[in-house]
Structures are given as C-alpha cells and as structure tokens.
Scaffold this active site. Structure first.
Site, short mmCIF file in Angstrom:
data_model
loop_
_atom_site.label_atom_id
_atom_site.label_comp_id
_atom_site.label_asym_id
_atom_site.label_seq_id
_atom_site.Cartn_x
_atom_site.Cartn_y
_atom_site.Cartn_z
N TRP A 103 8.12 -3.46 11.28
CA TRP A 103 7.57 -2.20 11.80
C TRP A 103 7.29 -2.30 13.30
O TRP A 103 7.56 -1.38 14.06
CB TRP A 103 6.31 -1.78 11.03
CG TRP A 103 6.60 -1.42 9.61
CD1 TRP A 103 6.11 -2.01 8.49
CD2 TRP A 103 7.47 -0.37 9.14
NE1 TRP A 103 6.61 -1.41 7.37
CE2 TRP A 103 7.45 -0.41 7.73
CE3 TRP A 103 8.28 0.59 9.77
CZ2 TRP A 103 8.18 0.48 6.93
CZ3 TRP A 103 9.02 1.47 8.98
CH2 TRP A 103 8.97 1.41 7.58
N ASP A 172 -0.72 1.08 14.88
CA ASP A 172 -0.08 1.60 13.68
C ASP A 172 -0.92 1.14 12.49
O ASP A 172 -0.87 -0.02 12.09
CB ASP A 172 1.34 1.05 13.60
CG ASP A 172 2.08 1.48 12.34
OD1 ASP A 172 1.48 2.19 11.50
OD2 ASP A 172 3.26 1.10 12.18
N LYS A 196 0.47 5.63 2.26
CA LYS A 196 -0.01 4.35 1.76
C LYS A 196 -1.48 4.46 1.35
O LYS A 196 -1.78 4.36 0.19
CB LYS A 196 0.17 3.26 2.81
CG LYS A 196 1.57 2.64 2.82
CD LYS A 196 2.49 3.24 3.82
CE LYS A 196 3.89 2.65 3.77
NZ LYS A 196 4.51 2.56 5.08
C1 PLP Z 1 5.39 2.62 6.03
C2 PLP Z 1 5.11 2.19 7.39
C3 PLP Z 1 5.70 2.84 8.49
C4 PLP Z 1 6.69 3.97 8.34
O1 PLP Z 1 6.04 5.10 7.97
P1 PLP Z 1 6.81 6.50 7.82
O2 PLP Z 1 5.68 7.43 7.56
O3 PLP Z 1 7.77 6.33 6.68
O4 PLP Z 1 7.52 6.76 9.10
C5 PLP Z 1 5.36 2.42 9.76
N1 PLP Z 1 4.50 1.40 9.93
C6 PLP Z 1 3.92 0.75 8.91
C7 PLP Z 1 2.95 -0.36 9.18
C8 PLP Z 1 4.21 1.13 7.62
O5 PLP Z 1 3.64 0.48 6.58
#
Ligand code: PLP
Length: 361
Positions: A103, A172, A196
C-alpha cells in the site's frame, strides 16, 4: 440464521446489531415510506444522517474544531493521488514516504506523478516486511511524512508513531481507523477506505487539519478540490449515501460500546489470544513480524508448508471460520480481526490452531 466468522481483510465483518438495524429500516426508513437507498442526498432524512456521521467522527477521532471531516469516492487509493495532486504539484515539492509494503508503494507511485517523494524508512528485511520503522531519515524540505498506520497485507502496525519533528503526518489509516484513541493533532491528513474498520465499501473518510487545508491547491478540478469539498460538506456531487448511512450505524455502535478506548482494550485482548496461539507453537506457526510491530488488526503467519496452509484454511472453513487466506502476493494465513470481530471469534480460531497443530505438527 447461519452467520459464520468472517476473518476477511475487507470488505470485512460488520457488527451484527448494525446489520439488523439496516435490515429493519431497509424498506421504510423511519416512517418516511422511502428506503435510505432512495432518499435524496439533499433531503432532510439523509442530511441528518450525514451531519451526525461527521459529528461522530469528530468526537471519536478527537478532531472537532481542528480538522475538516470529508467523505470522498475512489477509496483510499484515490487519496494516494489526491493528496500529492493538491499538495505537491507546485514546483515539484518533496514528501517523505515510509515503506511498509504494497500500500505504501502505491501511495509513493501516485505521488511521483505530482511531486518528488522519497523513501525515509523501510520495514523490509530480506524478503519480508518485519517492522513499522521508528527511526526515519527525514528530509528537512519535505512537506509531509506519509505513513501507513497498519500495513494490511504484511501484518505490520504502528502502535506508537515515530517522531517526525513536527512535520504533518499524512496517514493511511484504512485498516485501523478507530482501533484505539489517537492524538489527532499530529496528523495533517488522515484517510481511510471505510470497508475495513468503519463500514461498507464505497466511501473514503478524509480528515484534513485546517492549517494543512490552507496548503492545498485550489486550481484543480472541483471534484478534487479539498476546499470545495469542505465548504460543501462533501455534497458537491452525490455522496455515497448508503455507505455513509451504514457507517453512521457502525460509529454509533463504537460509541455505545465505549469508544476507541474500549475498542483498544478489546483489540489488544484479541491480539494476545491470537499471537498467544502462534507463539505457543512457534516451530509450527511462524509470524515474520517483530513482536513490537505485530498488527492486532491483521495477523499474518505461515505453516511449515503450503499444503498444510491449504488444509488449515479448508478445515477452518468447515468449522465456520472463513477468509483466512493470506494476500495473493505473500501467501500464508491472514487473520483479520477488526473492531467488529468479537473476542469469542478469535478464541475459537485460537482453539482450532491448537488442535490443528496437534493433529499435523
Ligand atoms: C485496503 C487498503 C487500501 C485500499 O483501499 P481502497 O478503498 O480499496 O482504495 C489502501 N491502504 C490500506 C492500508 C488498505 O488496507
């Protein structure tokens, strides 16, 4: 009813009371005669939900008055691009990124279209990601430091955050938002895809500190203009009404359960149960991540062979424990246990791990 234990990394398990409320309100939302799926995003019924959701996030994150809470589309992946598009693109500004796996690499790549990202640290050792690095090699000219608070694929999580010398952190938090209380003041931008730890897929929460908002460019298309998004309270275009409505219920659930502090106690207890089962047979279950960086949201480990991993996943599924397969890029087992996963679910899996080891070790 036949609910299973869903250890999926995302879209992930939601609190059962939330699903039941959504079911009960689905056809006729609170006597309006219309489903929330059909309500106008500019009508009274939805507007109350929208504003309450912003207020709940301000309260639970602890950022009321200091940050703007925004809802956008295109997921966390969209923020990989939008943040540098709006912050770095004048004069090739610099930013520090920290590598904790896939990521963070995607975030870095997106930033390179607009500015000059640079790696300020890495959690990689040999082939594996083993830690959330605390010692960073920071560039004094960097606009911000980008961190991934929980590397969902690698199972590497920051518990405390590194000292970045007062630079704004862009974080993030897709897979661990609200897993515990945070000091919001350190963060210039927090973003999280909801699917999540916050709700269903379809909305990304973005929290921008007000001084940082002042640095964001205005000469970008309206849809990417953080100033306009904030001014219009995320209703410049049609927001993802239904995901926000479900997220509202998840946030109300988090609050009723005792908020981030209570979530932290539970999550740490779940982590102890799960990693306890790993460490009890550390010759059989091997976690590549150093103890201080092990994620309490996504635990990853390997078994002695791929065949045993397949057998483990199949037998767990037979017992109602699903979605334990590691990410296709790293293999192994991944156990996702976000806020909505009860400790009883993790305990059941830990018991199974003990039995599986006895039978196959
Ligand atoms: C799942 C995830 C993403 C991607 O998220 P989307 O909403 O599918 O763009 C980005 N960063 C992390 C840490 C993730 O777990």
């Amino acid at each position: 009813m036949s609910r299973v234990l869903n250890f999926s990394p995302g879209p992930a398990t939601l609190p059962l009371p939330v699903l039941e409320e959504v079911r009960d309100e689905l056809v006729d939302y609170k006597g309006t005669g219309i489903s929330m799926l059909e309500h106008s995003h500019r009508g009274k019924a939805y507007d109350a939900v929208h504003e309450e959701t912003i207020a709940l996030l301000e309260e639970l994150v602890g950022c009321k008055g200091t940050h703007e809470v925004l809802f956008v589309g295109a997921g966390a992946t969209g923020q990989f691009a939008q943040v540098p598009m709006c912050w770095l693109s004048d004069g090739q500004k610099k930013a520090d990124y920290v590598d904790t796996g896939a990521w963070s690499k995607k975030a870095y790549k997106a930033a390179s279209f607009y500015g000059t990202p640079r790696w300020a640290g890495s959690g990689k050792e040999g082939e594996k990601y083993v830690r959330a690095p605390m010692d960073l090699d920071l560039d004094g000219d960097a606009e911000y430091v980008h961190l991934t608070s929980n590397a969902t694929i690698m199972g590497v999580q920051y518990d405390a955050f590194p000292d970045v010398g007062g630079k704004p952190i862009v974080c993030d938090m897709s897979s661990d938002m609200l897993w515990k209380p945070i000091d919001a003041e350190k963060f210039g931008v927090i973003y999280a895809g909801a699917q999540k730890n916050l709700g269903p897929a379809g909305v990304c929460v973005v929290i921008v500190r007000k001084d940082v908002l002042g640095k964001m460019k205005k000469d970008v298309p309206d849809i990417f203009n953080y100033h306009l998004i904030a001014e219009k309270r995320s209703t410049q275009n049609t927001p993802p009404v239904f995901p926000i409505y479900v997220m509202n219920k998840v946030l109300n659930w988090v609050k009723a359960e005792g908020g981030p502090k209570a979530m932290e106690e539970r999550n740490r207890a779940k982590g102890e149960v799960l990693y306890g089962a790993v460490d009890a047979h550390s010759d059989f279950y091997r976690c590549p991540v150093e103890k201080g960086s092990r994620s309490v949201m996504n635990a990853v480990f390997n078994l002695p062979s791929e065949d045993l991993e397949k057998k483990f996943i199949a037998e767990a599924a037979e017992q109602g424990m699903l979605n334990l397969k590691g990410h296709r890029s790293v293999g192994g087992i991944r156990v996702s246990m976000y806020n909505a996963m009860p400790i009883e679910g993790v305990q059941k899996l830990a018991d199974f791990m003990g039995e599986f080891q006895k039978a196959n070790g």
